[in-house]
Design a protein around this motif. Sequence first.
Motif, short mmCIF file in Angstrom:
data_model
loop_
_atom_site.label_atom_id
_atom_site.label_comp_id
_atom_site.label_asym_id
_atom_site.label_seq_id
_atom_site.Cartn_x
_atom_site.Cartn_y
_atom_site.Cartn_z
N PHE A 1 46.41 -18.76 35.63
CA PHE A 1 46.19 -17.69 34.66
C PHE A 1 47.45 -16.84 34.51
O PHE A 1 47.79 -16.39 33.41
N GLN A 2 48.14 -16.62 35.62
CA GLN A 2 49.38 -15.84 35.58
C GLN A 2 50.43 -16.56 34.73
O GLN A 2 51.13 -15.94 33.92
N CYS A 3 50.53 -17.87 34.89
CA CYS A 3 51.48 -18.65 34.07
C CYS A 3 51.14 -18.54 32.59
O CYS A 3 52.02 -18.34 31.74
N ALA A 4 49.85 -18.69 32.27
CA ALA A 4 49.42 -18.62 30.87
C ALA A 4 49.74 -17.25 30.28
O ALA A 4 50.26 -17.14 29.16
N ALA A 5 49.44 -16.18 31.03
CA ALA A 5 49.68 -14.82 30.53
C ALA A 5 51.17 -14.54 30.39
O ALA A 5 51.58 -13.80 29.49
N SER A 6 51.98 -15.13 31.25
CA SER A 6 53.43 -14.91 31.17
C SER A 6 54.03 -15.62 29.96
O SER A 6 54.91 -15.09 29.28
N ILE A 7 53.55 -16.83 29.69
CA ILE A 7 54.08 -17.59 28.56
C ILE A 7 53.61 -17.00 27.23
O ILE A 7 54.37 -16.95 26.26
N ALA A 8 52.36 -16.54 27.18
CA ALA A 8 51.80 -16.00 25.93
C ALA A 8 51.24 -14.61 26.17
O ALA A 8 50.01 -14.41 26.21
N PRO A 9 52.10 -13.62 26.36
CA PRO A 9 51.60 -12.25 26.65
C PRO A 9 50.81 -11.63 25.50
O PRO A 9 50.12 -10.64 25.70
N ARG B 1 48.32 -12.94 24.11
CA ARG B 1 46.93 -13.38 24.17
C ARG B 1 46.15 -12.52 25.17
O ARG B 1 46.27 -12.70 26.38
N PRO B 2 45.32 -11.58 24.71
CA PRO B 2 44.59 -10.70 25.62
C PRO B 2 43.57 -11.44 26.47
O PRO B 2 43.28 -11.02 27.59
N ASP B 3 43.01 -12.55 25.97
CA ASP B 3 42.00 -13.28 26.74
C ASP B 3 42.60 -13.88 28.01
O ASP B 3 41.93 -13.98 29.04
N TYR B 4 43.89 -14.26 27.96
CA TYR B 4 44.54 -14.78 29.16
C TYR B 4 44.65 -13.67 30.22
O TYR B 4 44.40 -13.89 31.40
N ARG B 5 45.02 -12.47 29.76
CA ARG B 5 45.16 -11.34 30.69
C ARG B 5 43.80 -10.94 31.27
O ARG B 5 43.70 -10.64 32.46
N VAL B 6 42.75 -10.98 30.44
CA VAL B 6 41.40 -10.63 30.93
C VAL B 6 40.96 -11.59 32.03
O VAL B 6 40.46 -11.18 33.08
N ASP B 7 41.15 -12.90 31.79
CA ASP B 7 40.74 -13.88 32.80
C ASP B 7 41.58 -13.76 34.07
O ASP B 7 41.08 -13.98 35.18
N GLU C 1 42.78 -10.96 35.30
CA GLU C 1 42.27 -9.81 36.05
C GLU C 1 40.93 -10.14 36.71
O GLU C 1 40.66 -9.74 37.84
N LYS C 2 40.06 -10.89 36.01
CA LYS C 2 38.78 -11.29 36.61
C LYS C 2 39.00 -12.14 37.85
O LYS C 2 38.34 -11.95 38.88
N ALA C 3 39.93 -13.08 37.73
CA ALA C 3 40.19 -13.97 38.87
C ALA C 3 40.75 -13.20 40.05
O ALA C 3 40.40 -13.46 41.21
N ARG C 4 41.61 -12.24 39.78
CA ARG C 4 42.17 -11.43 40.87
C ARG C 4 41.06 -10.61 41.54
O ARG C 4 41.02 -10.49 42.76
N ASN C 5 40.16 -10.05 40.71
CA ASN C 5 39.09 -9.24 41.27
C ASN C 5 38.11 -10.06 42.10
O ASN C 5 37.50 -9.56 43.05
N LEU C 6 37.96 -11.32 41.71
CA LEU C 6 37.00 -12.19 42.39
C LEU C 6 37.67 -13.10 43.42
O LEU C 6 37.04 -14.02 43.93
N LEU C 7 38.93 -12.83 43.69
CA LEU C 7 39.65 -13.67 44.64
C LEU C 7 38.94 -13.66 46.00
O LEU C 7 38.64 -12.62 46.57
N GLY C 8 38.62 -14.84 46.47
CA GLY C 8 37.91 -14.98 47.74
C GLY C 8 36.42 -15.06 47.58
O GLY C 8 35.71 -15.40 48.53
#
Length: 600
Positions: free
Chosen positions: A567-575, A577-583, A585-592
């Motif tokens: 997700f970080q790679c996708a958000a970096s390549i296409a900043p 795109r807000p949906d990439y950034r949303v996902d 953040e969700k993944a970071r919050n749910l890490l573990g």
Amino acid sequence: MSMKPYSKPALHLFLIALLGLLAYSNSFHVPFFLDDDGSILNNMVIKDLSRFLSGDGYAYNPRRFLGYLSVALNYRFGGLDVTGYHVFNLAVHIITAWLVYALAAVTLRTPFFAEAAPKLDEAAAPPTTMVPLFAALIFVAHPVQTQAVTYIIQRLAALATLFYVLSLVCYAKARLVQEAKGKALGLKPVSLYLLALAFAGCAMKTKEIAFTLPFVIALYEFLFFRMSTAKKLAVLAPMVLTAVVVPLGVLGSGRSMGSLLSEVNALTRVDTNVSRLDYLFTQFPVIATYLRLFFLPVNQNLDYDFPVYHSFVSLPVLLPFLLLLALFLLSLFLLRRSWDPRVRLISFGILWFFITISVESSIIPIADVIYEHRVYLPSVGAFIAFAAAASLLLRRVPALASMAAATVVVLALAGTTFARNQVWGSEVSLWSDAVRKAPNKARPHYNLALALDKVNRSDEALPHAVEAARFAPSEPYAYNLIGSIMAKTGRIEQAAAALTEAVRLAPQVPAPHVNLGDIYAKAGQTAQALEQYQIALQLMPTDADIYHKIGVVHAVSNDMDKAVIFFQCAASIAPQRPDYRVDLEKARNLLGSRVAPQMH
């Protein structure tokens, strides 16, 4: 004594512009097509003007730098709103028509016509004076021009033609001033001559068709001016030297001369394996088709189903060749006639046509053997010749009657252009027209299927995708589209089979891998999905969407460490795109967490 209406250039220019505006008034919302995708929509170089001007633009395509600069400026001031691009294209077309008018008008003032003036009786004066207006009106109104004007990226042909004709007009005016001053060489003719050189360079840095300009100027000099051959050659020498601009642009790549010479064959071949002789044989009926379109502009098509011919003695090749040979010999015959000076103008127009068409219709193979925009520059000479011939034929007809006939012709052409632009109005209408006129060619069916699928008419799209696969069974793209459409309609097994065939035909094409990965992902087959996505990523490592898809698969599998990375790679390549950034953040919050989140 007041000037008669036919002798007022300002009125003429207004009529030319008005007719052009009316003929193309329904073209301002025509969408992007075909090459517009790579040249505009997905071209990152033109989307940053400062980057383009700092060197990236020239490096992207040095041979067509000015053409792409116009696109970059369009994007800078209007983004991807097609209206601005069409306004520019139409402005170029109208200005070029004005220059056609100027070229014909200045030619009538050259020494050749001045010396021949006594041969024109008073009754012939109005028709002769109307040659520039009639030529320009035909040029601006003729439907054969629609592809160069309405198809956005084909502005390169139109813009190169503008600079091409402008260069010749400046040269002609420089020579006229010089002739008037006698031996004196003043500031004005020198300035005009330098402008002619500058515009020649601009034409050659817009599109390679401008390569013929020095030869056309040399022809013009020898036909219409009076001076010793030695002096003519001295005047022409700097202009002739500009002929090296295009070859240097083609060859200039920073490599050694030895490596360049070894690649001459590839450098003079455009995306095709058609032999040079076969391409030449095919161009005889192609050029005959262009001529037919001048006189009978029906059955125009964006994508002709034109056969490649392999034998000179076959009738479809031999008959057009004889026609073209006869036309060429006619032009030479007219050069020897002196009973009316207009025959010289007819000869010049015909020779212009043959010289300018030679770049794309000779022995340099191009993937598509026929495209209507290729006749934009040649049509300048053709329409000047036609106007001069009409003037000659109507020399005994009353002026009002000849003007009425001309009006009927140009209005009919403008109406046909308007109707043709209606066809260009949408992808579905344009490709439906192409399929109707080339029903046995794969590409029109494929593009119509794409267009229908894009507007959620998948049921209508599928038969055309199947037809495309039938006519081009070795191409992967139709199978990929079939798989994509079937997946949307729930026919998963058939979709997977079509996509598997696309992968087999072209494993290096990323789209079928991505679509096959999507099917596996929806079916919960994560290992197979990841395998296909990874292959696609290797083929297209900067595609943000593939990174996001891989991230989604890992997230659904509760592998948040990997999900965050992708997700970080996708958000970096296409900043953007807000949906990439949303996902992300969700993944970071749910890490573990073991809970599978709902990803976009």
